[in-house]
Each structure stands twice: as C-alpha cells, then as structure tokens.
Design a protein around this motif. Structure first.
Motif, PDB file in Angstrom:
ATOM      1  N   LEU A  10       0.838  -1.199   0.000  1.00 28.61           N
ATOM      2  CA  LEU A  10       0.000   0.000   0.000  1.00 28.61           C
ATOM      3  C   LEU A  10       0.876   1.254   0.000  1.00 28.61           C
ATOM      4  N   LEU A  11       1.884   1.278   0.861  1.00 31.36           N
ATOM      5  CA  LEU A  11       2.786   2.429   0.916  1.00 31.36           C
ATOM      6  C   LEU A  11       3.499   2.626  -0.418  1.00 31.36           C
ATOM      7  N   ASP A  12       3.930   1.526  -1.039  1.00 34.12           N
ATOM      8  CA  ASP A  12       4.580   1.615  -2.351  1.00 34.12           C
ATOM      9  C   ASP A  12       3.643   2.225  -3.380  1.00 34.12           C
ATOM     10  N   TYR A  13       2.377   1.813  -3.362  1.00 34.49           N
ATOM     11  CA  TYR A  13       1.394   2.363  -4.298  1.00 34.49           C
ATOM     12  C   TYR A  13       1.245   3.876  -4.081  1.00 34.49           C
ATOM     13  N   LEU A  14       1.094   4.279  -2.819  1.00 36.19           N
ATOM     14  CA  LEU A  14       0.892   5.694  -2.516  1.00 36.19           C
ATOM     15  C   LEU A  14       2.120   6.536  -2.860  1.00 36.19           C
ATOM     16  N   ASP A  15       3.302   5.963  -2.690  1.00 35.77           N
ATOM     17  CA  ASP A  15       4.531   6.713  -2.938  1.00 35.77           C
ATOM     18  C   ASP A  15       5.009   6.644  -4.387  1.00 35.77           C
ATOM     19  N   ASN A  16       4.305   5.894  -5.217  1.00 34.93           N
ATOM     20  CA  ASN A  16       4.642   5.804  -6.630  1.00 34.93           C
ATOM     21  C   ASN A  16       4.153   7.075  -7.330  1.00 34.93           C
ATOM     22  N   GLU A  17       5.070   7.809  -7.909  1.00 37.70           N
ATOM     23  CA  GLU A  17       4.706   9.068  -8.560  1.00 37.70           C
ATOM     24  C   GLU A  17       3.738   8.872  -9.722  1.00 37.70           C
ATOM     25  N   GLU A  18       3.615   7.654 -10.202  1.00 33.48           N
ATOM     26  CA  GLU A  18       2.705   7.365 -11.311  1.00 33.48           C
ATOM     27  C   GLU A  18       1.261   7.207 -10.829  1.00 33.48           C
ATOM     28  N   SER A  19       1.054   6.998  -9.533  1.00 40.55           N
ATOM     29  CA  SER A  19      -0.290   6.799  -8.997  1.00 40.55           C
ATOM     30  C   SER A  19      -1.044   8.127  -9.009  1.00 40.55           C
ATOM     31  N   ALA A  20      -2.157   8.145  -9.730  1.00 41.02           N
ATOM     32  CA  ALA A  20      -2.951   9.370  -9.852  1.00 41.02           C
ATOM     33  C   ALA A  20      -3.927   9.499  -8.689  1.00 41.02           C
ATOM     34  N   PHE A  21      -4.248  10.729  -8.342  1.00 47.00           N
ATOM     35  CA  PHE A  21      -5.284  11.069  -7.360  1.00 47.00           C
ATOM     36  C   PHE A  21      -4.952  10.639  -5.938  1.00 47.00           C
ATOM     37  N   VAL A  26       2.977   9.524   3.632  1.00 47.69           N
ATOM     38  CA  VAL A  26       3.071  10.352   4.837  1.00 47.69           C
ATOM     39  C   VAL A  26       1.897  11.320   4.910  1.00 47.69           C
ATOM     40  N   ALA A  27       1.574  11.971   3.795  1.00 55.31           N
ATOM     41  CA  ALA A  27       0.431  12.887   3.759  1.00 55.31           C
ATOM     42  C   ALA A  27      -0.874  12.118   3.979  1.00 55.31           C
ATOM     43  N   THR A  28      -0.954  10.904   3.441  1.00 57.29           N
ATOM     44  CA  THR A  28      -2.147  10.082   3.655  1.00 57.29           C
ATOM     45  C   THR A  28      -2.319   9.777   5.136  1.00 57.29           C
ATOM     46  N   ALA A 106       4.651  17.260   4.701  1.00 59.56           N
ATOM     47  CA  ALA A 106       3.703  16.403   3.971  1.00 59.56           C
ATOM     48  C   ALA A 106       2.605  15.905   4.898  1.00 59.56           C
ATOM     49  N   TRP A 107       2.975  15.440   6.090  1.00 59.17           N
ATOM     50  CA  TRP A 107       1.987  14.946   7.046  1.00 59.17           C
ATOM     51  C   TRP A 107       1.008  16.057   7.419  1.00 59.17           C
ATOM     52  N   SER A 108       1.549  17.246   7.670  1.00 58.94           N
ATOM     53  CA  SER A 108       0.711  18.383   8.056  1.00 58.94           C
ATOM     54  C   SER A 108      -0.235  18.793   6.931  1.00 58.94           C
ATOM     55  N   ILE A 109       0.234  18.744   5.702  1.00 57.75           N
ATOM     56  CA  ILE A 109      -0.622  19.061   4.547  1.00 57.75           C
ATOM     57  C   ILE A 109      -1.782  18.065   4.483  1.00 57.75           C
ATOM     58  N   GLY A 110      -1.480  16.784   4.646  1.00 56.10           N
ATOM     59  CA  GLY A 110      -2.546  15.784   4.644  1.00 56.10           C
ATOM     60  C   GLY A 110      -3.548  16.023   5.758  1.00 56.10           C
ATOM     61  N   PHE A 111      -3.040  16.354   6.937  1.00 55.89           N
ATOM     62  CA  PHE A 111      -3.909  16.620   8.083  1.00 55.89           C
ATOM     63  C   PHE A 111      -4.834  17.796   7.788  1.00 55.89           C
ATOM     64  N   VAL A 112      -4.259  18.891   7.300  1.00 55.86           N
ATOM     65  CA  VAL A 112      -5.041  20.101   7.025  1.00 55.86           C
ATOM     66  C   VAL A 112      -6.028  19.857   5.879  1.00 55.86           C
ATOM     67  N   ASP A 113      -5.630  19.065   4.882  1.00 48.88           N
ATOM     68  CA  ASP A 113      -6.556  18.713   3.791  1.00 48.88           C
ATOM     69  C   ASP A 113      -7.819  18.059   4.344  1.00 48.88           C
ATOM     70  N   ALA A 114      -7.665  17.151   5.296  1.00 53.78           N
ATOM     71  CA  ALA A 114      -8.834  16.490   5.885  1.00 53.78           C
ATOM     72  C   ALA A 114      -9.597  17.437   6.796  1.00 53.78           C
ATOM     73  N   MET A 115      -8.867  18.271   7.511  1.00 50.05           N
ATOM     74  CA  MET A 115      -9.498  19.216   8.427  1.00 50.05           C
ATOM     75  C   MET A 115     -10.460  20.135   7.665  1.00 50.05           C
ATOM     76  N   TYR A 116     -10.071  20.522   6.472  1.00 47.19           N
ATOM     77  CA  TYR A 116     -10.909  21.402   5.646  1.00 47.19           C
ATOM     78  C   TYR A 116     -11.563  20.638   4.498  1.00 47.19           C
ATOM     79  N   GLY A 117     -11.647  19.314   4.624  1.00 50.34           N
ATOM     80  CA  GLY A 117     -12.132  18.459   3.547  1.00 50.34           C
ATOM     81  C   GLY A 117     -13.597  18.592   3.207  1.00 50.34           C
ATOM     82  N   ASP A 118     -14.385  19.160   4.120  1.00 51.86           N
ATOM     83  CA  ASP A 118     -15.822  19.284   3.874  1.00 51.86           C
ATOM     84  C   ASP A 118     -16.341  20.479   4.666  1.00 51.86           C
ATOM     85  N   GLU A 119     -16.909  21.433   3.956  1.00 55.05           N
ATOM     86  CA  GLU A 119     -17.416  22.631   4.627  1.00 55.05           C
ATOM     87  C   GLU A 119     -18.485  22.296   5.661  1.00 55.05           C
ATOM     88  N   ALA A 120     -19.197  21.194   5.476  1.00 55.20           N
ATOM     89  CA  ALA A 120     -20.245  20.797   6.415  1.00 55.20           C
ATOM     90  C   ALA A 120     -19.659  20.226   7.706  1.00 55.20           C
TER      91      ALA A 120
END
Length: 185
Positions: A10-21, A26-28, A106-120
């Motif tokens: 799973l980590l290899d998949y996430l860290d592969n630069e070819e993996s889209a979206f 670490v950010a995950t 990277a970890w902090s960016i992932g955290f903040v992305d989820a923190m603001y992930g939904d206006e509701a």
C-alpha cells in the motif's frame, strides 16, 4: 477480497509518482489521522482521492480503510498515534528539515486537507471549543505552509525553535483534539 495489499505494498502504491489522485503515504497518514481524531468527515474517501474513488483499485481502497481502522484501534487502546516523521523531528539538538519536501510538512498538509475536507464538517463551528481547536491545530497549519499569506504564520515558519516546539506538541495535541471531539466533557 482478492489480492489484498500488504501494508508495504500500500505504501509503495501511494509513494509511486505514477499513482494518480493520491497523496503520498506520509500525507495520507496525516489525512487519515485528522479523519479519526477530528469532526466526522462522512465523505473522507472521496475527499482523500479528490472525488476519483472509482479510479482507485479496490485493494488500495481496502488497504486505506484497514490503515484508518488501525489508527482508530491505536486510539482505542490509548496508544499515542505513531507519527511517520524522522526520529529527530522534535530533537532540538538536530537541524530539522522543514522544507516543502519534508515528511513533517507532507503529514501536516494531509492533516489540514482532511481538516478542511468538507465545509459541512467545520472543526471551528462550536464556539465553546473553537479557540482550543485553533490552538491545537496551529502546529499543523503552520507546518503545512497552507497560509503563508498570513504574515504571523509566515513569521512562525521562519523561527526554527518555534517550529521544533510545534513538532514536539503534535502528539499531545492529537490526543487533546480527539478528546475534545469525542468525549462529552
């Protein structure tokens, strides 16, 4: 499920630069941590994959869900969440990498992305806890660099000692945030 991924796969998949979206591993982790400790984010999978869940292999989705479940289990066992930073991240004696390419950022960016992930799912909506949430999430906001237009936050990012203090506070802040959002006290 066929073809279940190991954690390393799973980590290899996430860290592969070819993996889209996908965020890197670490950010995950930062994103998943925020979804577990903060306000409920019902559409967390869609937010994580930028509304492209259908493009992500089923075994990756399963692996992400199992990873999130393991973070929940850590909290239920009253075990601090193991952060994916280098051992020296909070060591004041060692120069710490706070560049945009660092794991802490990277970890902090992932955290903040989820923190603001939904206006509701506004973490600051409760007036009684908004100030506490702002203080407890400040390290992640500053470390992410998301608000560099804010002169105060930009100034904090320039202060190496303050940045190290912020890194040192994250583990305790996560526990406090979890208690704030998930207890009735």
């Amino acid at each position: 499920m066929t073809n279940q991924l190991s954690f390393d796969e799973l980590l290899d998949y996430l860290d592969n630069e070819e993996s889209a979206f996908v965020l890197d591993s670490v950010a995950t982790h930062g994103f998943l941590t925020a979804t577990v400790i903060g306000r409920p984010l019902p559409n967390w999978l869609e937010a994580l994959f930028e509304d492209n869940v259908s493009e992500i292999p089923a075994n990756v989705i399963d692996g992400i869900q199992r990873w999130r479940d393991s973070i929940i289990a850590e909290l239920k066992n009253e075990t601090p969440i193991e952060l994916p930073f280098g051992e020296d991240a909070g060591n004041e004696e060692v120069a710490v990498d706070f560049s945009d390419d660092s794991d802490i950022v990277a970890w902090s960016i992932g955290f903040v992305d989820a923190m603001y992930g939904d206006e509701a799912s506004d973490w600051m909506e409760n007036e009684e806890t908004a100030e506490d949430v702002a203080v407890l999430t400040l390290p992640m906001i500053v470390l992410s660099g998301i608000d560099d237009e804010d002169p105060e936050l930009a100034e904090m990012r320039k202060d190496q000692d303050k940045m190290v203090q912020m890194v040192n506070s994250i583990e305790g802040n996560l526990t406090e945030l979890f208690l704030l959002f998930h207890t009735n006290d």
